[in-house]
Scaffold this active site. Structure first.
Site, PDB file in Angstrom:
ATOM      1  N   ASP A 191       1.334   2.022  -2.883  1.00 52.28           N
ATOM      2  CA  ASP A 191       0.451   1.976  -1.711  1.00 52.28           C
ATOM      3  C   ASP A 191       1.267   2.148  -0.424  1.00 52.28           C
ATOM      4  O   ASP A 191       0.703   2.182   0.675  1.00 52.28           O
ATOM      5  CB  ASP A 191      -0.431   0.721  -1.691  1.00 52.28           C
ATOM      6  CG  ASP A 191       0.366  -0.565  -1.685  1.00 52.28           C
ATOM      7  OD1 ASP A 191       1.603  -0.507  -1.749  1.00 52.28           O
ATOM      8  OD2 ASP A 191      -0.262  -1.650  -1.616  1.00 52.28           O
ATOM      9  N   SER A 192       2.589   2.333  -0.583  1.00 52.14           N
ATOM     10  CA  SER A 192       3.405   2.773   0.555  1.00 52.14           C
ATOM     11  C   SER A 192       2.893   4.109   1.094  1.00 52.14           C
ATOM     12  O   SER A 192       3.276   4.530   2.185  1.00 52.14           O
ATOM     13  CB  SER A 192       4.878   2.902   0.141  1.00 52.14           C
ATOM     14  OG  SER A 192       5.000   3.689  -1.030  1.00 52.14           O
ATOM     15  N   ASP A 216      -0.208   1.436  -7.930  1.00 46.31           N
ATOM     16  CA  ASP A 216      -0.496   0.184  -7.227  1.00 46.31           C
ATOM     17  C   ASP A 216      -2.000  -0.053  -7.159  1.00 46.31           C
ATOM     18  O   ASP A 216      -2.776   0.886  -6.908  1.00 46.31           O
ATOM     19  CB  ASP A 216       0.009   0.275  -5.774  1.00 46.31           C
ATOM     20  CG  ASP A 216       1.415  -0.284  -5.613  1.00 46.31           C
ATOM     21  OD1 ASP A 216       1.810  -1.145  -6.421  1.00 46.31           O
ATOM     22  OD2 ASP A 216       2.107   0.154  -4.668  1.00 46.31           O
ATOM     23  N   LYS A 253       0.320  -1.952 -10.868  1.00 44.43           N
ATOM     24  CA  LYS A 253       1.204  -2.939 -10.225  1.00 44.43           C
ATOM     25  C   LYS A 253       0.371  -3.756  -9.242  1.00 44.43           C
ATOM     26  O   LYS A 253      -0.408  -3.194  -8.471  1.00 44.43           O
ATOM     27  CB  LYS A 253       2.367  -2.245  -9.502  1.00 44.43           C
ATOM     28  CG  LYS A 253       3.267  -3.236  -8.760  1.00 44.43           C
ATOM     29  CD  LYS A 253       4.602  -2.629  -8.391  1.00 44.43           C
ATOM     30  CE  LYS A 253       4.602  -1.741  -7.169  1.00 44.43           C
ATOM     31  NZ  LYS A 253       4.169  -2.403  -5.918  1.00 44.43           N
ATOM     32  N   GLU A 282       0.630  -7.388  -6.559  1.00 47.14           N
ATOM     33  CA  GLU A 282       1.607  -8.210  -5.827  1.00 47.14           C
ATOM     34  C   GLU A 282       1.202  -9.675  -5.868  1.00 47.14           C
ATOM     35  O   GLU A 282       0.045 -10.008  -5.590  1.00 47.14           O
ATOM     36  CB  GLU A 282       1.663  -7.751  -4.359  1.00 47.14           C
ATOM     37  CG  GLU A 282       2.104  -6.321  -4.194  1.00 47.14           C
ATOM     38  CD  GLU A 282       2.232  -5.907  -2.730  1.00 47.14           C
ATOM     39  OE1 GLU A 282       2.023  -6.749  -1.830  1.00 47.14           O
ATOM     40  OE2 GLU A 282       2.542  -4.723  -2.492  1.00 47.14           O
ATOM     41  N   GLU A 311      11.379  -7.209  -4.832  1.00 50.49           N
ATOM     42  CA  GLU A 311      11.722  -6.496  -3.599  1.00 50.49           C
ATOM     43  C   GLU A 311      12.399  -7.458  -2.620  1.00 50.49           C
ATOM     44  O   GLU A 311      11.878  -8.558  -2.355  1.00 50.49           O
ATOM     45  CB  GLU A 311      10.446  -5.903  -2.962  1.00 50.49           C
ATOM     46  CG  GLU A 311      10.731  -5.204  -1.633  1.00 50.49           C
ATOM     47  CD  GLU A 311       9.609  -4.296  -1.162  1.00 50.49           C
ATOM     48  OE1 GLU A 311       8.625  -4.093  -1.899  1.00 50.49           O
ATOM     49  OE2 GLU A 311       9.733  -3.776  -0.031  1.00 50.49           O
TER      50      GLU A 311
HETATM   51  O1  KIV Z   1       4.259   0.814  -2.541  1.00 53.55           O
HETATM   52  C1  KIV Z   1       5.445   0.994  -2.841  1.00 53.55           C
HETATM   53  O2  KIV Z   1       6.028   2.051  -2.636  1.00 53.55           O
HETATM   54  C2  KIV Z   1       6.161  -0.118  -3.456  1.00 53.55           C
HETATM   55  C3  KIV Z   1       7.654   0.017  -3.585  1.00 53.55           C
HETATM   56  C4  KIV Z   1       8.294  -0.237  -2.282  1.00 53.55           C
HETATM   57  C5  KIV Z   1       8.200  -0.845  -4.651  1.00 53.55           C
HETATM   58  O3  KIV Z   1       5.580  -1.101  -3.815  1.00 53.55           O
END
Ligand code: KIV
Length: 268
Positions: free
Chosen positions: A43-44, A82, A110, A112, A179
């Site tokens: 989600d970056s 994510d 993924k 969090e 992280e």
């Molecule tokens: O969203 C993302 O790119 C991430 C990485 C920084 C691990 O969660």
């Protein structure tokens, strides 16, 4: 194609594995050519693709769109997607939204958090969704942390993180991602748990490494995080991008990345 079984075997054999974020078909193909082991549709993309200043505006439709574009173009890597901010706040939401990304090509999701995700992790796992739990600096909670900062800097915070890892592993988490935590803590986690542990800003002793692809290609345009290495700097020629990605993959495998200067050395 690399599977979760391969990642577990890599860990058992002490063979490191590489991971990069990816959001589109062109880079997904470049990652396939470079034989990068795992891909994260992170989600970056809220920052790298959409130009926001955090991951919070990203929604599940964005994740589905980018996951399908990546999955179509890469048949080598283990692909994680994510679940974005607030899309797994209830177990029902987690199931509905995981289904969306898994049906377009993700092999795992993924999320969090920590121990409080245990029931979500076990529900997803029972329904055929491998889960990677992201701990330490969790960017969806940036406003709780008050910025993007090193986490678990004290022994008691490190013990809390270990307890969180234990709870989600007991619930069936397939992978952990740490992280921005002290390298010594990441080493402790990787040694303690049998599931593969991926690190970013967590030192060389995790089983896998991940970076945001724009960061390792030098497309940072501002403050660069300590844990980033620009792999484009050493390249020239018409295959420079793929060569930089290959160099990253190799550096992860031979443990030359991350080096000490990319690592948070804190005694606990
Ligand atoms: O969203 C993302 O790119 C991430 C990485 C920084 C691990 O969660």
């Amino acid at each position: 194609m690399i599977s979760l079984t391969d990642l577990r075997r890599f860990k058992a054999e002490g063979r490191k594995f590489s991971c990069l974020t990816c959001y589109d078909a062109s880079f997904a193909k470049a990652l396939e050519v470079a034989e990068v082991d795992t891909i994260l549709i992170g989600d970056s993309l809220g920052m790298t693709i959409q130009g926001h200043d955090s991951t919070l505006p990203v929604n599940i439709e964005d994740m589905v769109y980018h996951t399908q574009n990546v999955a179509r173009a890469n048949s080598h890597a283990f692909i994680m997607a994510d679940l974005p901010f607030m899309s797994y706040a209830t177990v029902e939401d987690a199931l509905i939204n995981s289904r969306k990304v898994m049906q377009v090509g993700a092999h795992a999701v993924k999320i969090e958090g920590g121990a409080w995700l245990a029931y979500t992790v076990s529900s997803l796992t029972r329904n055929g969704v491998p889960v990677c739990v992201h701990l330490g600096l969790t960017p969806q909670s940036v406003h709780v942390f008050g910025g993007y900062k090193l986490q678990a800097k004290t022994r008691s915070a490190a013990d809390q993180l270990l307890e969180d890892c234990q709870a989600v592993v007991d619930a069936g988490a397939a992978l952990l991602l740490l992280e921005c935590v002290p390298a010594v803590l990441a080493k402790e986690v990787a040694e303690k748990f049998s599931v593969p542990v991926i690190g970013i800003g967590a030192g060389v002793d995790t089983d896998g490494q991940v970076l945001v692809i724009q960061d390792m290609l030098g497309l940072t345009f501002g403050r660069v995080a300590r844990f980033v290495r620009n792999f484009m700097r050493e390249q020239s020629g018409e295959n420079a991008i793929v060569d930089a990605i290959k160099a990253y993959h190799q550096a992860v495998l031979d443990k030359t990345f991350p080096a000490k200067e990319h690592t948070f050395q804190v005694e606990l």
